[in-house]
Motif scaffolding. Structure first.
Motif, PDB file in Angstrom:
ATOM      1  N   VAL A  28       0.540  -1.230   0.043  1.00  0.00           N
ATOM      2  CA  VAL A  28       0.091  -0.112  -0.290  1.00  0.00           C
ATOM      3  C   VAL A  28       1.092   1.533  -0.056  1.00  0.00           C
ATOM      4  CG1 VAL A  28      -1.824   1.084   0.860  1.00  0.00           C
ATOM      5  CG2 VAL A  28      -1.642  -1.420   1.276  1.00  0.00           C
ATOM      6  N   GLN A  29       0.997   1.650  -0.905  1.00  0.00           N
ATOM      7  CA  GLN A  29       1.854   3.140  -1.035  1.00  0.00           C
ATOM      8  C   GLN A  29       1.115   4.122  -0.443  1.00  0.00           C
ATOM      9  OE1 GLN A  29       4.382   2.934  -2.604  1.00  0.00           O
ATOM     10  NE2 GLN A  29       4.591   0.817  -3.189  1.00  0.00           N
ATOM     11  N   LYS A  30       1.862   5.413   0.230  1.00  0.00           N
ATOM     12  CA  LYS A  30       1.080   6.934   0.691  1.00  0.00           C
ATOM     13  C   LYS A  30      -0.211   6.926  -0.390  1.00  0.00           C
ATOM     14  CE  LYS A  30       2.103  11.036   2.813  1.00  0.00           C
ATOM     15  NZ  LYS A  30       1.588  10.602   3.755  1.00  0.00           N
ATOM     16  N   GLY A  31      -1.565   7.279   0.632  1.00  0.00           N
ATOM     17  CA  GLY A  31      -2.737   7.579  -0.030  1.00  0.00           C
ATOM     18  C   GLY A  31      -3.160   6.870  -1.074  1.00  0.00           C
ATOM     19  N   GLU A  32      -3.020   4.873  -1.301  1.00  0.00           N
ATOM     20  CA  GLU A  32      -3.531   4.593  -1.833  1.00  0.00           C
ATOM     21  C   GLU A  32      -4.720   4.434  -0.903  1.00  0.00           C
ATOM     22  OE1 GLU A  32      -1.119   2.118  -5.214  1.00  0.00           O
ATOM     23  OE2 GLU A  32      -0.870   2.048  -3.254  1.00  0.00           O
ATOM     24  N   VAL A  33      -6.483   3.687  -2.011  1.00  0.00           N
ATOM     25  CA  VAL A  33      -7.310   2.683  -0.709  1.00  0.00           C
ATOM     26  C   VAL A  33      -7.297   1.798  -1.567  1.00  0.00           C
ATOM     27  CG1 VAL A  33      -9.568   2.727  -0.198  1.00  0.00           C
ATOM     28  CG2 VAL A  33      -8.163   5.250  -0.587  1.00  0.00           C
ATOM     29  N   LYS A  34      -7.069   0.624  -0.578  1.00  0.00           N
ATOM     30  CA  LYS A  34      -6.884  -1.088  -1.067  1.00  0.00           C
ATOM     31  C   LYS A  34      -8.461  -1.685  -0.582  1.00  0.00           C
ATOM     32  CE  LYS A  34      -3.063  -1.499  -2.309  1.00  0.00           C
ATOM     33  NZ  LYS A  34      -2.237  -2.346  -3.945  1.00  0.00           N
ATOM     34  N   GLN A  59     -10.403  11.219  -0.639  1.00  0.00           N
ATOM     35  CA  GLN A  59     -10.210  12.466  -1.313  1.00  0.00           C
ATOM     36  C   GLN A  59      -8.648  13.251  -0.583  1.00  0.00           C
ATOM     37  OE1 GLN A  59     -14.092  13.499  -1.521  1.00  0.00           O
ATOM     38  NE2 GLN A  59     -14.937  12.292  -3.336  1.00  0.00           N
ATOM     39  N   GLU A  60      -8.840  12.747   0.178  1.00  0.00           N
ATOM     40  CA  GLU A  60      -7.905  14.270   1.598  1.00  0.00           C
ATOM     41  C   GLU A  60      -6.397  13.277   1.250  1.00  0.00           C
ATOM     42  OE1 GLU A  60      -9.580  14.779   5.472  1.00  0.00           O
ATOM     43  OE2 GLU A  60     -11.259  15.535   4.117  1.00  0.00           O
ATOM     44  N   GLY A  61      -6.360  12.525   0.934  1.00  0.00           N
ATOM     45  CA  GLY A  61      -5.047  11.549   0.639  1.00  0.00           C
ATOM     46  C   GLY A  61      -4.823  10.514   2.148  1.00  0.00           C
ATOM     47  N   THR A  62      -5.954  10.351   2.773  1.00  0.00           N
ATOM     48  CA  THR A  62      -5.379   9.284   3.924  1.00  0.00           C
ATOM     49  C   THR A  62      -5.473   7.874   3.286  1.00  0.00           C
ATOM     50  OG1 THR A  62      -7.378  10.561   5.537  1.00  0.00           O
ATOM     51  CG2 THR A  62      -6.689   8.406   5.389  1.00  0.00           C
ATOM     52  N   THR A  63      -4.500   7.458   3.548  1.00  0.00           N
ATOM     53  CA  THR A  63      -4.256   5.473   3.160  1.00  0.00           C
ATOM     54  C   THR A  63      -5.073   4.574   3.966  1.00  0.00           C
ATOM     55  OG1 THR A  63      -1.029   6.898   2.742  1.00  0.00           O
ATOM     56  CG2 THR A  63      -1.722   5.087   2.971  1.00  0.00           C
ATOM     57  N   MET A  64      -5.692   4.346   3.144  1.00  0.00           N
ATOM     58  CA  MET A  64      -6.023   3.628   3.726  1.00  0.00           C
ATOM     59  C   MET A  64      -6.214   1.889   3.380  1.00  0.00           C
ATOM     60  SD  MET A  64      -9.546   6.742   3.366  1.00  0.00           S
ATOM     61  CE  MET A  64     -11.328   5.370   3.750  1.00  0.00           C
ATOM     62  N   ALA A  99     -16.026   4.160  -6.480  1.00  0.00           N
ATOM     63  CA  ALA A  99     -15.507   5.620  -6.701  1.00  0.00           C
ATOM     64  C   ALA A  99     -13.946   5.699  -5.888  1.00  0.00           C
ATOM     65  CB  ALA A  99     -16.218   6.659  -5.343  1.00  0.00           C
ATOM     66  N   VAL A 100     -13.357   5.368  -4.867  1.00  0.00           N
ATOM     67  CA  VAL A 100     -12.096   5.616  -4.177  1.00  0.00           C
ATOM     68  C   VAL A 100     -10.993   4.905  -4.552  1.00  0.00           C
ATOM     69  CG1 VAL A 100     -13.235   7.528  -2.906  1.00  0.00           C
ATOM     70  CG2 VAL A 100     -12.778   5.204  -1.961  1.00  0.00           C
ATOM     71  N   SER A 101     -10.983   3.000  -4.476  1.00  0.00           N
ATOM     72  CA  SER A 101      -9.970   2.540  -5.056  1.00  0.00           C
ATOM     73  C   SER A 101      -8.795   2.779  -5.761  1.00  0.00           C
ATOM     74  CB  SER A 101     -10.903   0.679  -4.093  1.00  0.00           C
ATOM     75  OG  SER A 101     -11.310   0.896  -5.645  1.00  0.00           O
ATOM     76  N   SER A 102      -8.116   2.637  -4.923  1.00  0.00           N
ATOM     77  CA  SER A 102      -6.587   2.480  -5.915  1.00  0.00           C
ATOM     78  C   SER A 102      -6.362   0.813  -6.306  1.00  0.00           C
ATOM     79  CB  SER A 102      -5.217   2.846  -4.946  1.00  0.00           C
ATOM     80  OG  SER A 102      -5.645   3.412  -4.886  1.00  0.00           O
ATOM     81  N   GLU A 103      -6.428  -0.015  -5.685  1.00  0.00           N
ATOM     82  CA  GLU A 103      -7.079  -1.272  -6.010  1.00  0.00           C
ATOM     83  C   GLU A 103      -7.792  -2.191  -5.166  1.00  0.00           C
ATOM     84  OE1 GLU A 103      -3.354  -4.166  -7.526  1.00  0.00           O
ATOM     85  OE2 GLU A 103      -3.392  -4.103  -5.600  1.00  0.00           O
TER      86      GLU A 103
END
Length: 254
Positions: A27-33, A187-192, A204-208
């Motif tokens: 998980v990279q900074k700002g990503e949502v998995k 959307q604020e860049g919280t890593t989750m 809507a928001v997941s990177s992966e």
């Protein structure tokens, strides 16, 4: 660039039942998995292993390059940098919302009472709960309690926040308010890292997205991949089941 979170070949068994079988992802900074899959696939156990609430039998978890399994590591300090939002809120019933949120910064991070209260007020404002800061959990709806739970994690200023099916204990009409807070944080860049079946949120928001079944990662990919071109029959079947339960697939509307 060092990943915020690295999960390497995690295995976990309870007696003869293998719950996790070699799980790996970064998980990279700002990503949502988003992690999804059927009940019993090991999703919640995986989050508990990442936070070392349940130590793995084999494998390693790294936070910003530091192993949580290193015998020389200060595990308690490392765990303060990993937020955890539970299914069932886990608020202290005898404490007001502001005190539920400020207790961690005060007792764990060593802030003064004033500093901890300031951090708690900022966190409650982020989840739109400022007006309820002096209410006890019993005076709050389930959605409000969960938002306080999210604020409790935010106030600790963690590197990453783990969400374990944060809407599963809520009535349908309360789910939206919690998902909106999570959307705002993303959307604020919280890593989750989020275990959920809320596919609208995932889209809507997941990177992966990571699909798990029977303790293994069956398939990984972007939301577009899963909703338009999932490869495994198991993932396709599960997504069809979700469509039956929750309505038309989000991708069919685009």
């Amino acid at each position: 660039m060092v990943a915020v979170l690295e999960v390497r070949d995690i295995w976990k068994a309870y007696d003869t039942l293998e719950v996790l079988k070699g799980i790996s992802f970064d998980v990279q900074k700002g990503e949502v998995k988003v992690i999804f899959g059927p009940s019993g696939s090991g999703k919640s156990t995986l989050l508990r292993v990442i936070n070392m609430l349940t130590p793995p039998d084999k494998g390693e978890v790294f936070l910003c390059g530091q192993s949580l399994m290193d015998s020389k590591a200060d595990l308690c300090k490392l765990r303060t940098r990993i937020g955890f939002v539970f299914q069932n809120f886990n608020l202290f019933a005898h404490l007001k919302a502001i005190d539920n949120v400020s207790i961690g910064p005060r007792l764990v991070l060593g802030m003064t009472k004033e500093e901890a209260n300031d951090a708690a007020h900022r966190a409650l404002e982020k989840v739109h709960m400022s007006n309820w800061s002096h209410h006890y959990p019993a005076q709050l709806s389930g959605g409000q309690q969960q938002r306080v739970g999210i604020a409790r994690s935010i106030a600790m200023n963690p590197e990453v926040i783990l969400f374990d099916e944060p809407t599963s204990a809520l009535d349908p009409e309360l789910i939206g308010e919690v998902l909106q807070v999570m959307l705002d944080l993303a959307q604020e860049g919280t890593t989750m890292v989020v275990v959920t079946h809320e596919m609208g949120f995932a889209r809507a928001v997941s990177s992966e997205m990571i699909f798990m079944d029977k303790g293994v990662v069956v398939e990984k990919g972007t939301p577009q991949h899963f909703f338009q071109d999932a490869q495994s029959e198991r993932a396709k079947h599960f997504l069809r089941k979700l469509e039956v339960l929750y309505g038309q697939s989000e991708t069919e509307k685009t």
